[in-house]
Design a protein around this motif. Structure first.
Motif, PDB file in Angstrom:
ATOM      1  N   SER A 134       0.995  -0.907   0.062  1.00 31.67           N
ATOM      2  CA  SER A 134       0.051   0.036   0.161  1.00 31.67           C
ATOM      3  C   SER A 134       0.511   1.415  -0.191  1.00 31.67           C
ATOM      4  CB  SER A 134      -1.150  -0.072   1.534  1.00 31.67           C
ATOM      5  OG  SER A 134      -1.536  -0.913   1.208  1.00 31.67           O
ATOM      6  N   VAL A 135       0.322   2.367  -0.443  1.00 27.12           N
ATOM      7  CA  VAL A 135       0.780   3.942  -0.988  1.00 27.12           C
ATOM      8  C   VAL A 135       0.175   4.187   0.119  1.00 27.12           C
ATOM      9  CG1 VAL A 135       1.860   5.402  -2.326  1.00 27.12           C
ATOM     10  CG2 VAL A 135       1.635   3.480  -3.200  1.00 27.12           C
ATOM     11  N   TRP A 136       1.188   5.302   0.600  1.00 31.48           N
ATOM     12  CA  TRP A 136       0.500   6.286   1.711  1.00 31.48           C
ATOM     13  C   TRP A 136       1.667   7.615   1.681  1.00 31.48           C
ATOM     14  CZ3 TRP A 136      -3.187   4.064   6.031  1.00 31.48           C
ATOM     15  CH2 TRP A 136      -2.877   2.756   5.972  1.00 31.48           C
ATOM     16  N   PRO A 166       5.763  10.837   0.635  1.00 32.09           N
ATOM     17  CA  PRO A 166       5.696   9.041  -0.298  1.00 32.09           C
ATOM     18  C   PRO A 166       5.999   7.822   0.727  1.00 32.09           C
ATOM     19  CG  PRO A 166       6.071  10.484  -1.849  1.00 32.09           C
ATOM     20  CD  PRO A 166       6.724  10.878  -0.506  1.00 32.09           C
ATOM     21  N   VAL A 167       5.452   6.660   1.310  1.00 32.49           N
ATOM     22  CA  VAL A 167       5.416   5.611   2.262  1.00 32.49           C
ATOM     23  C   VAL A 167       4.530   4.500   2.121  1.00 32.49           C
ATOM     24  CG1 VAL A 167       5.400   4.715   4.542  1.00 32.49           C
ATOM     25  CG2 VAL A 167       5.801   7.127   4.006  1.00 32.49           C
ATOM     26  N   VAL A 168       5.586   3.801   1.684  1.00 25.05           N
ATOM     27  CA  VAL A 168       4.836   2.223   1.777  1.00 25.05           C
ATOM     28  C   VAL A 168       5.060   1.619   2.207  1.00 25.05           C
ATOM     29  CG1 VAL A 168       5.332   0.062   0.381  1.00 25.05           C
ATOM     30  CG2 VAL A 168       5.766   2.632  -1.442  1.00 25.05           C
ATOM     31  N   THR A 169       3.758   1.242   2.772  1.00 21.87           N
ATOM     32  CA  THR A 169       3.863  -0.489   3.919  1.00 21.87           C
ATOM     33  C   THR A 169       3.295  -1.718   2.856  1.00 21.87           C
ATOM     34  OG1 THR A 169       1.461  -0.127   4.199  1.00 21.87           O
ATOM     35  CG2 THR A 169       2.800   0.580   5.696  1.00 21.87           C
ATOM     36  N   ARG A 199      -8.185  -3.513  -2.914  1.00 21.05           N
ATOM     37  CA  ARG A 199      -8.502  -2.894  -1.817  1.00 21.05           C
ATOM     38  C   ARG A 199      -7.889  -3.534  -0.562  1.00 21.05           C
ATOM     39  NH1 ARG A 199     -13.103  -3.459  -2.688  1.00 21.05           N
ATOM     40  NH2 ARG A 199     -13.749  -0.761  -3.713  1.00 21.05           N
ATOM     41  N   ALA A 200      -7.589  -2.326   0.525  1.00 21.32           N
ATOM     42  CA  ALA A 200      -6.505  -2.557   1.598  1.00 21.32           C
ATOM     43  C   ALA A 200      -7.040  -2.215   2.184  1.00 21.32           C
ATOM     44  CB  ALA A 200      -5.126  -2.521   1.607  1.00 21.32           C
ATOM     45  N   SER A 201      -7.011  -2.537   4.177  1.00 19.00           N
ATOM     46  CA  SER A 201      -7.324  -2.253   5.446  1.00 19.00           C
ATOM     47  C   SER A 201      -6.223  -2.137   6.685  1.00 19.00           C
ATOM     48  CB  SER A 201      -8.822  -2.141   5.617  1.00 19.00           C
ATOM     49  OG  SER A 201      -9.043  -3.684   6.210  1.00 19.00           O
ATOM     50  N   TRP A 202      -5.664  -1.558   6.977  1.00 12.74           N
ATOM     51  CA  TRP A 202      -4.528  -2.135   7.888  1.00 12.74           C
ATOM     52  C   TRP A 202      -4.482  -1.387   9.379  1.00 12.74           C
ATOM     53  CZ3 TRP A 202       0.812  -3.084   6.897  1.00 12.74           C
ATOM     54  CH2 TRP A 202       0.576  -3.044   5.377  1.00 12.74           C
ATOM     55  N   GLU A 203      -3.873  -1.883   9.863  1.00  9.07           N
ATOM     56  CA  GLU A 203      -4.317  -1.632  11.988  1.00  9.07           C
ATOM     57  C   GLU A 203      -2.706  -1.753  12.642  1.00  9.07           C
ATOM     58  OE1 GLU A 203      -6.911  -4.440  13.722  1.00  9.07           O
ATOM     59  OE2 GLU A 203      -8.382  -4.032  12.107  1.00  9.07           O
ATOM     60  N   PHE A 204      -2.392  -0.105  12.869  1.00  5.38           N
ATOM     61  CA  PHE A 204      -1.413  -0.331  13.602  1.00  5.38           C
ATOM     62  C   PHE A 204      -1.164  -0.574  14.541  1.00  5.38           C
ATOM     63  CE2 PHE A 204      -1.271   1.583   9.262  1.00  5.38           C
ATOM     64  CZ  PHE A 204      -0.052   0.720   8.626  1.00  5.38           C
ATOM     65  N   GLY A 205       0.013  -1.602  15.667  1.00  4.29           N
ATOM     66  CA  GLY A 205      -0.343  -1.729  16.670  1.00  4.29           C
ATOM     67  C   GLY A 205       0.185  -0.846  17.530  1.00  4.29           C
ATOM     68  N   ARG A 248      -5.834   6.257   5.205  1.00  8.33           N
ATOM     69  CA  ARG A 248      -6.492   4.461   4.335  1.00  8.33           C
ATOM     70  C   ARG A 248      -5.235   5.353   3.216  1.00  8.33           C
ATOM     71  NH1 ARG A 248     -12.230   6.463   3.057  1.00  8.33           N
ATOM     72  NH2 ARG A 248     -12.383   6.733   5.322  1.00  8.33           N
ATOM     73  N   PRO A 249      -5.056   4.445   2.579  1.00  9.22           N
ATOM     74  CA  PRO A 249      -3.534   3.449   1.753  1.00  9.22           C
ATOM     75  C   PRO A 249      -4.522   4.887   0.770  1.00  9.22           C
ATOM     76  CG  PRO A 249      -4.793   1.720   2.376  1.00  9.22           C
ATOM     77  CD  PRO A 249      -5.032   2.535   3.084  1.00  9.22           C
ATOM     78  N   LEU A 250      -3.716   5.333  -0.485  1.00  9.46           N
ATOM     79  CA  LEU A 250      -3.834   6.182  -1.715  1.00  9.46           C
ATOM     80  C   LEU A 250      -4.374   4.518  -2.644  1.00  9.46           C
ATOM     81  CD1 LEU A 250      -0.577   8.711  -1.973  1.00  9.46           C
ATOM     82  CD2 LEU A 250      -3.105   9.332  -1.130  1.00  9.46           C
TER      83      LEU A 250
END
Length: 207
Positions: free
Chosen positions: A17-19, A44-47, A169-175, A186-188
């Motif tokens: 994902s790109v953010w 720009p950041v990629v996870t 389509r992606a969804s992320w959660e960060f602890g 949300r990712p771009l």
């Protein structure tokens, strides 16, 4: 801990994902001689998750965050946070290229519909779900350089990869135990990169 010499040949699949993130959240963790690429103060950041499971030199899983950087006019990527579930990958990544790998436990399921969780020593790191938006994929080669700090100095390594790409389509959660500097809400853009064949690092036998 023993590990393969570079370059590492790896086979598997990646979910990325790109953010964008504020420049102040990424600038402090970069190696010398590089600067984050920014637009209106955001970088720009990629996870990404990677599942290396084919006939490569190692089989393991990882989750990472990388920042787009420049060295003068040359664009590269810097891995600022990365967790793996392989002692050999951790040791080799640090020694060969200065990639700051740490260990984590992973739970990964699925392919076209993919879910994954990573947990570190101090708690949950992150989780994500990806769902491919189409069955049609396009074969896309990718080549870039990774800029890291090794031995207190800038170390640049080439990466070459071939695979098939699909939008997702992606969804992320960060602890709370995850990396500092969360990306946007949300990712771009999100993609699946399947049947990937990657060569990471330099071949010492080639000029």
């Amino acid at each position: 801990m023993t590990y393969p010499p570079e370059p590492w040949y790896l086979e598997g699949r990646l979910y990325a994902s790109v953010w964008t993130a504020p420049r102040s959240d990424v600038a402090a963790s970069l190696p010398p001689e590089v600067r984050p690429v920014t637009l209106f103060g955001r970088a720009p950041v990629v996870t990404a998750w990677a599942v290396y499971e084919g006939d490569g030199v190692l089989r393991y899983r990882e989750v990472l965050r990388a920042v787009l950087v420049r060295r003068r006019l040359r664009l590269m990527a810097t891995v600022t946070d990365i967790r793996v579930d392989s002692e050999a990958s951790r040791a080799g990544g640090r020694a060969l290229w200065g990639v700051p790998k740490e260990l984590a436990a992973f739970r990964v399921t699925g392919h076209g519909t993919f879910s994954a969780r990573a947990r570190g020593e101090h708690g949950p790191l992150c989780a994500a779900r990806f769902r491919a938006l189409t069955r049609v994929s396009l074969r896309v080669p990718v080549a870039f350089h990774v800029a890291q700090t090794r031995g207190g100095r800038l170390h640049v390594s080439p990466v070459r990869c071939r695979g098939r790409i699909r939008p997702a389509r992606a969804s992320w959660e960060f602890g709370e135990a995850g990396p500092n500097g969360r990306p946007g809400r949300r990712p771009l853009l999100s993609v699946l990169y399947e049947d990937a064949r990657m060569l990471f690092g330099r071949d010492p036998h080639r000029p």
